[in-house]
Enzyme design. Structure first.
Site, PDB file in Angstrom:
ATOM      1  N   GLY A  72     -26.362  -6.412   3.379  1.00 50.72           N
ATOM      2  CA  GLY A  72     -25.027  -6.886   3.086  1.00 50.72           C
ATOM      3  C   GLY A  72     -24.819  -7.333   1.648  1.00 50.72           C
ATOM      4  O   GLY A  72     -23.753  -7.104   1.079  1.00 50.72           O
ATOM      5  N   HIS A 139      -2.945   2.881  -0.242  1.00 49.05           N
ATOM      6  CA  HIS A 139      -2.942   3.989  -1.201  1.00 49.05           C
ATOM      7  C   HIS A 139      -3.461   3.567  -2.581  1.00 49.05           C
ATOM      8  O   HIS A 139      -3.301   2.427  -3.018  1.00 49.05           O
ATOM      9  CB  HIS A 139      -1.530   4.556  -1.348  1.00 49.05           C
ATOM     10  CG  HIS A 139      -0.541   3.547  -1.880  1.00 49.05           C
ATOM     11  ND1 HIS A 139      -0.355   3.313  -3.221  1.00 49.05           N
ATOM     12  CD2 HIS A 139       0.300   2.699  -1.235  1.00 49.05           C
ATOM     13  CE1 HIS A 139       0.566   2.383  -3.407  1.00 49.05           C
ATOM     14  NE2 HIS A 139       0.976   1.987  -2.201  1.00 49.05           N
TER      15      HIS A 139
END
Length: 218
Positions: A72, A139
């Protein structure tokens, strides 16, 4: 059937193994773990090897499994994956079948995308990026190498996350614009539940609503 090894047998490693088992073309060879107490153990029915033992194992068998990182911490992940690359191993990219994304998403090698994520359009992910459970990415987002999202992070459009950025559970990012994207600098840390409304400089830890600087790394 493609054989893979998962580097790291901790909590996220076991989650990545579950992800891999959801991909019918993959078979898990083993976990790799640097904890000497785990070498030779079995975790969730999967054998655990040290990296040295894994290298010996692959010398004695035809073919080398590709490796995916389940580490992680971004800086540690980079250090370990650079060691793996120097040893001559390839990397596997894992995308859970329950991921929704358009065909306009570029994904670097070694990236892990967990179940329930939605990635829209014109997104670029670097190498060894980790996107945990139930994240949404809008986006024109860019995530540089080793950037990491904990579960439930929501990234709006025109946001750029630098190398080794770590984002805690449930954080959200307001959108930037094409001419003025919201930029989070390399090695920044965003705390759980934060709402990021403006640029974050490199090496700083931010948290709160709206997010503000909490600590600066040396």
């Amino acid at each position: 059937m493609k054989h893979i090894a998962i580097y790291g047998s901790g909590g996220f490693g076991r989650e990545v193994a579950w992800l891999a088992e959801s991909c019918p073309a993959l078979r898990i060879e083993c976990f790799i773990d640097d904890d000497p107490l785990l070498d030779g153990k079995i975790v969730n029915d999967i054998p655990v090897m040290s990296f040295e033992a894994f290298c010996r194992h692959t010398r004695d068998n035809a073919g080398k499994p590709a490796i995916v990182s389940a580490i992680g911490a971004p800086m540690v992940r980079q250090q370990v994956m650079e060691k793996v690359r120097r040893a001559g191993f390839a990397f596997e990219t894992l995308i859970h079948p329950r991921t929704e994304m358009s065909r306009w998403v570029e994904i670097g090698e070694g990236t892990v995308i967990c179940a329930g994520c939605i990635l829209t359009t014109n997104i670029r992910l670097g190498e060894h990026v980790q996107i945990n459970l139930d994240c949404t990415i809008g986006h024109d987002v860019v995530m540089a190498d080793y950037a990491t999202l904990a579960p439930g992070v929501h990234v709006s459009g025109f946001v750029h996350l630098g190398k080794r950025v770590y984002v805690g559970t449930g954080a959200v990012f307001l959108n930037g614009t094409r001419d003025n994207p919201l930029i989070v600098g390399d090695d920044a840390v965003i705390g759980a539940g934060a709402c990021v409304t403006r640029d974050v400089p490199p090496n700083e830890t931010w948290g709160g609503v709206p997010a503000r600087e909490l600590r600066r790394s040396k």
